[in-house]
Design a protein around this motif. Structure first.
Motif, PDB file in Angstrom:
ATOM      1  N   LEU A  29      40.070 104.534  13.046  1.00 31.87           N
ATOM      2  CA  LEU A  29      40.993 103.411  12.938  1.00 31.87           C
ATOM      3  C   LEU A  29      41.705 103.420  11.590  1.00 31.87           C
ATOM      4  N   THR A  30      41.012 103.789  10.527  1.00 31.30           N
ATOM      5  CA  THR A  30      41.649 103.874   9.211  1.00 31.30           C
ATOM      6  C   THR A  30      42.775 104.905   9.234  1.00 31.30           C
ATOM      7  N   ALA A  31      42.538 106.036   9.861  1.00 37.41           N
ATOM      8  CA  ALA A  31      43.568 107.073   9.953  1.00 37.41           C
ATOM      9  C   ALA A  31      44.772 106.580  10.754  1.00 37.41           C
ATOM     10  N   ARG A  32      44.522 105.789  11.794  1.00 39.99           N
ATOM     11  CA  ARG A  32      45.642 105.267  12.595  1.00 39.99           C
ATOM     12  C   ARG A  32      46.431 104.222  11.824  1.00 39.99           C
ATOM     13  N   PHE A  33      45.764 103.442  10.962  1.00 37.91           N
ATOM     14  CA  PHE A  33      46.495 102.513  10.094  1.00 37.91           C
ATOM     15  C   PHE A  33      47.413 103.280   9.139  1.00 37.91           C
ATOM     16  N   VAL A  34      46.901 104.345   8.566  1.00 42.29           N
ATOM     17  CA  VAL A  34      47.722 105.156   7.648  1.00 42.29           C
ATOM     18  C   VAL A  34      48.913 105.746   8.384  1.00 42.29           C
ATOM     19  N   GLN A  35      48.686 106.245   9.604  1.00 40.39           N
ATOM     20  CA  GLN A  35      49.780 106.815  10.388  1.00 40.39           C
ATOM     21  C   GLN A  35      50.784 105.732  10.785  1.00 40.39           C
ATOM     22  N   TRP A  36      50.291 104.538  11.097  1.00 42.59           N
ATOM     23  CA  TRP A  36      51.219 103.430  11.410  1.00 42.59           C
ATOM     24  C   TRP A  36      52.160 103.167  10.237  1.00 42.59           C
ATOM     25  N   LYS A  37      51.629 103.145   9.033  1.00 43.33           N
ATOM     26  CA  LYS A  37      52.474 102.892   7.859  1.00 43.33           C
ATOM     27  C   LYS A  37      53.537 103.971   7.698  1.00 43.33           C
ATOM     28  N   ILE A  38      53.163 105.217   7.921  1.00 43.59           N
ATOM     29  CA  ILE A  38      54.144 106.304   7.803  1.00 43.59           C
ATOM     30  C   ILE A  38      55.233 106.151   8.853  1.00 43.59           C
ATOM     31  N   THR A  39      54.818 105.846  10.075  1.00 42.88           N
ATOM     32  CA  THR A  39      55.774 105.772  11.193  1.00 42.88           C
ATOM     33  C   THR A  39      56.681 104.552  11.097  1.00 42.88           C
ATOM     34  N   TRP A  40      56.121 103.389  10.813  1.00 40.31           N
ATOM     35  CA  TRP A  40      56.861 102.147  10.930  1.00 40.31           C
ATOM     36  C   TRP A  40      57.392 101.588   9.608  1.00 40.31           C
ATOM     37  N   VAL A  41      56.702 101.821   8.519  1.00 38.98           N
ATOM     38  CA  VAL A  41      57.124 101.250   7.237  1.00 38.98           C
ATOM     39  C   VAL A  41      57.952 102.236   6.429  1.00 38.98           C
ATOM     40  N   ASP A  42      57.432 103.441   6.243  1.00 34.34           N
ATOM     41  CA  ASP A  42      58.165 104.425   5.445  1.00 34.34           C
ATOM     42  C   ASP A  42      59.498 104.794   6.078  1.00 34.34           C
ATOM     43  N   ASN A  43      59.590 104.656   7.391  1.00 30.89           N
ATOM     44  CA  ASN A  43      60.840 104.973   8.098  1.00 30.89           C
ATOM     45  C   ASN A  43      61.492 103.711   8.684  1.00 30.89           C
ATOM     46  N   TYR A  44      61.256 102.586   8.049  1.00 27.47           N
ATOM     47  CA  TYR A  44      61.815 101.322   8.543  1.00 27.47           C
ATOM     48  C   TYR A  44      63.348 101.370   8.474  1.00 27.47           C
ATOM     49  N   THR A 100      18.845 105.046  14.464  1.00 29.09           N
ATOM     50  CA  THR A 100      19.629 104.472  13.369  1.00 29.09           C
ATOM     51  C   THR A 100      20.780 105.384  12.991  1.00 29.09           C
ATOM     52  N   ALA A 101      20.525 106.675  12.935  1.00 33.46           N
ATOM     53  CA  ALA A 101      21.565 107.640  12.558  1.00 33.46           C
ATOM     54  C   ALA A 101      22.679 107.669  13.597  1.00 33.46           C
ATOM     55  N   VAL A 102      22.307 107.572  14.870  1.00 30.35           N
ATOM     56  CA  VAL A 102      23.327 107.591  15.929  1.00 30.35           C
ATOM     57  C   VAL A 102      24.235 106.369  15.828  1.00 30.35           C
ATOM     58  N   LYS A 103      23.634 105.186  15.662  1.00 32.75           N
ATOM     59  CA  LYS A 103      24.442 103.968  15.553  1.00 32.75           C
ATOM     60  C   LYS A 103      25.333 104.004  14.314  1.00 32.75           C
ATOM     61  N   GLN A 104      24.779 104.463  13.187  1.00 28.87           N
ATOM     62  CA  GLN A 104      25.552 104.514  11.959  1.00 28.87           C
ATOM     63  C   GLN A 104      26.705 105.509  12.071  1.00 28.87           C
ATOM     64  N   THR A 105      26.429 106.656  12.666  1.00 26.14           N
ATOM     65  CA  THR A 105      27.472 107.677  12.825  1.00 26.14           C
ATOM     66  C   THR A 105      28.579 107.195  13.757  1.00 26.14           C
ATOM     67  N   THR A 106      28.177 106.530  14.840  1.00 28.83           N
ATOM     68  CA  THR A 106      29.179 106.000  15.770  1.00 28.83           C
ATOM     69  C   THR A 106      30.098 105.002  15.078  1.00 28.83           C
ATOM     70  N   LEU A 107      29.515 104.123  14.282  1.00 26.75           N
ATOM     71  CA  LEU A 107      30.310 103.134  13.565  1.00 26.75           C
ATOM     72  C   LEU A 107      31.216 103.817  12.547  1.00 26.75           C
ATOM     73  N   TRP A 108      30.681 104.771  11.789  1.00 30.72           N
ATOM     74  CA  TRP A 108      31.491 105.463  10.794  1.00 30.72           C
ATOM     75  C   TRP A 108      32.670 106.200  11.437  1.00 30.72           C
ATOM     76  N   ASN A 109      32.405 106.853  12.575  1.00 28.16           N
ATOM     77  CA  ASN A 109      33.482 107.581  13.253  1.00 28.16           C
ATOM     78  C   ASN A 109      34.592 106.631  13.720  1.00 28.16           C
ATOM     79  N   SER A 110      34.187 105.479  14.224  1.00 27.20           N
ATOM     80  CA  SER A 110      35.186 104.503  14.683  1.00 27.20           C
ATOM     81  C   SER A 110      36.009 103.971  13.517  1.00 27.20           C
ATOM     82  N   ILE A 111      35.340 103.704  12.388  1.00 24.92           N
ATOM     83  CA  ILE A 111      36.055 103.206  11.208  1.00 24.92           C
ATOM     84  C   ILE A 111      37.003 104.266  10.682  1.00 24.92           C
ATOM     85  N   ALA A 112      36.543 105.517  10.623  1.00 24.24           N
ATOM     86  CA  ALA A 112      37.396 106.601  10.124  1.00 24.24           C
ATOM     87  C   ALA A 112      38.618 106.795  11.017  1.00 24.24           C
TER      88      ALA A 112
END
Length: 604
Positions: free
Chosen positions: A437-452, A423-435
């Motif tokens: 992807l969330t970081a890449r969304f934040v970076q996308w906003k900086i790259t593409w929106v803040d510098n539009y 259970t811990a392995v599956k939960q950790t894997t999911l959390w790492n993937s979410i973290a």
């Protein structure tokens, strides 16, 4: 004796080819690329008959030598010229016919005047009684056929009166051939009453009427906008090639008639669109079952048109979702290489947010997340990826995470004993993937929106107006209801992209159970971001491009609690769009677009 060498009289064949050989070489270079590769006869028009017959008119490409000025005939251009010429000739004939009828009418009136002036009194009384009876019948006919109706754009449009349409009529025609109806298949010369003025004013030819309906539909769902507005030319391009496919012609006529009837609130015309709907569905089913026709662009366009039909009519709660999911399966069946050029490429790229949204609704891993689907459709440079498509490259990874979360929750709730380590392995894997992807969304906003290049969104004060509801939300620190600022965007593309950004972040955060997860306050802010963008987009977007915000609006709706000012605002927006644009989908609050596990009940 003088001997002549016959070869001296011939031209030097080594220097100039004969006309026959030159003609053959010219014909060979003028054949399209597809026919040359298939080694079949090409009629050397564009698109050629062979490409049209196989359902690939947009793939008909000609490769000519640099010094060759011969160009293939463009059918679309020739058809436009012919239609213009036909309209001009029709107008001239109509004007001549009207003049002739006016002259005949004047002569009849002159004879009638002479009769009234010179006839005995009893004859005059009889003539006047007949004239008054005929006048009453004429008034009943002329006002029953065409009436002035106010369209959505405020213009006065002709309205076809069909109060007595038989709902159980044949699906081969739009309007039954009965008194009080316009017969699309009857010409004015077939009218038994040649003196009826209404026969002069009625548009009784089917094709001009249907062309008007189709033009109105195309203007609404495929307005002519530029790149910064996101482009919307796929259905417009598809309309230009509909004459090459019977199924496509039927589909365009069906959705266009239904949309026109709904937009002017004429149930009779709207019912006429429904009348041919079963025939289109049968033809589409046959095409989907055929291995070759299922990959034809006409089949894909037909599926997309039925999606538009359902956004207008919403025949059942799950009808739109079924058509969208069917379109996604068809796109997967066709493969990425069949979406590189032409109408297929435009349909895939312009409507890609719909395909990704459908994957989010199903909460299952999607083929769209595969690298080939992120690259091959753009490999020929037909269009270039912009800010929206770079966002979608991240969004396509969310469905797999939703599926992992649902599977883990199902295992925990099923009572099946799992080891703590598993259970811990599956939960950790999911959390790492979410973290990640969330970081890449934040970076996308900086790259593409803040510098539009045209600048990021601006916050402006909200001024109450009678065009759009005012958005109110809560101050999370005090709990007071406030009127926040609203967003103004440099163009429609950025506005659509930001609404999709807010909604995808909300969907991803719904399965984020990490200790440092996205907080409820941040989720509330994302939902408010959608609401603060709606006024600018809906009042700016032409035609029915507002459908591009349908998915973000539904996600935003679910981010707020029942009974709050936020839900009240969104409810008013949904009703406003339904009224202005005749879209039944918006009036339903769009439960079929929900990304929750299981469809939520319909909200009121």
């Amino acid at each position: 004796m003088v001997h002549y060498d016959s070869r001296a009289q011939l031209p030097e064949e080594s220097e100039e080819p004969s006309p026959v050989n030159a003609s053959r070489a010219s014909r060979q270079t003028r054949s399209c690329k597809v026919c040359r590769s298939r080694k079949v006869k090409c009629d050397r028009v564009k698109p050629c008959h062979a490409c049209c017959a196989h359902g690939y008119p947009s793939k008909c490409v000609y490769e000519t030598a640099p010094d060759e000025d011969l160009q293939p005939i463009t059918q679309a251009e020739e058809i436009r010229h012919l239609r213009t010429e036909i309209r001009e000739l029709t107008a001239r004939l109509n004007n001549r016919e009207q003049r002739n009828q006016a002259q005949r009418g004047f002569a009849e009136l002159q004879e009638l005047f002479d009769s009234i002036r010179s006839a005995p009194l009893n004859v005059v009384d009889h003539l006047i009684a007949n004239i008054r009876a005929s006048r009453r019948e004429l008034d009943a006919v002329s006002t029953g056929l065409w009436e002035g109706a106010q369209g959505n754009d405020g213009a006065l449009v002709p309205r076809l009166s069909c109060e007595n349409v038989d709902d159980e009529g044949d699906d081969e025609g739009y309007v039954s051939n009965r008194p009080g109806h316009v017969d699309f298949n009857r010409s004015p010369s077939e009218d038994s009453d040649s003196s009826s003025i209404s026969s002069m004013m009625c548009m009784s030819a089917a094709r001009p009427m249907l062309d008007i309906f189709i033009e109105r539909f195309v203007d609404a769902f495929s307005p002519e906008v530029g790149v910064k507005s996101g482009q919307a030319g796929a259905l417009r391009r598809a309309a230009e090639i509909r004459m090459f496919s019977p199924i496509l012609t039927d589909a365009f006529e069906t959705v266009s008639v239904a949309f026109f009837g709904r937009s002017i609130q004429d149930k009779g015309i709207e019912a006429s669109g429904f009348r041919t709907y079963p025939r289109v569905l049968r033809s589409l089913q046959e095409a989907l079952q055929d291995p070759e026709r299922s990959k034809a662009e006409s089949t894909l366009v037909t599926v997309i048109l039925l999606m538009a039909f359902e956004s207008v009519e919403r025949t059942t709660q799950g009808s739109l979702s079924a058509h969208v999911q069917g379109a996604v399966r068809l796109i997967e069946h066709r493969g990425p290489e069949n979406h590189i050029y032409g109408v297929e490429h435009l349909l895939f790229t312009e409507l890609r947010p719909y395909w990704v949204g459908a994957a989010l609704v199903t909460r299952e891993p999607s083929f769209l997340a595969q690298e080939e689907w992120k690259t091959i459709p753009w490999s020929a440079g037909t269009t270039k990826k912009d800010i929206l498509h770079h966002l979608l490259d991240l969004t396509v990874e969310i469905p797999a995470l939703l599926s992992q979360h649902d599977a883990l929750e199902a295992e925990l709730q099923s009572g099946i004993m799992m080891g703590a380590h598993e259970t811990a392995v599956k939960q950790t894997t999911l959390w790492n993937s979410i973290a990640d992807l969330t970081a890449r969304f934040v970076q996308w906003k900086i790259t593409w929106v803040d510098n539009y290049p045209d600048g990021p969104p601006k916050e402006v004060e909200t001024e109450p107006n009678d065009q759009f509801p005012t958005f109110y939300c809560r101050d999370l620190r005090t709990g007071a209801i406030i009127k926040p600022t609203k967003f103004a965007y440099p163009n429609l593309r950025l506005a659509q992209t930001m609404c999709l950004y807010y909604s995808t972040r909300l969907v991803l955060s719904s399965v984020d159970t990490r200790p440092d997860r996205v907080s409820p306050a941040e989720q509330y802010g994302l939902g408010c971001g959608i609401c603060r963008s709606l006024e600018w987009y809906i009042l700016t977007a032409p035609g029915n491009m507002i459908n591009r915000l349908a998915f973000p609006v539904r996600v935003g709706w679910e981010a707020f609690p029942d009974g709050g000012p936020e839900r009240k605002f969104m409810y008013e927006v949904l009703k406003l769009v339904e009224k202005r644009h005749a879209l039944g989908l918006w009036g339903s609050a769009m439960p079929e677009l929900s990304t929750r596990s299981g469809s939520p009940p319909k909200s009121t």
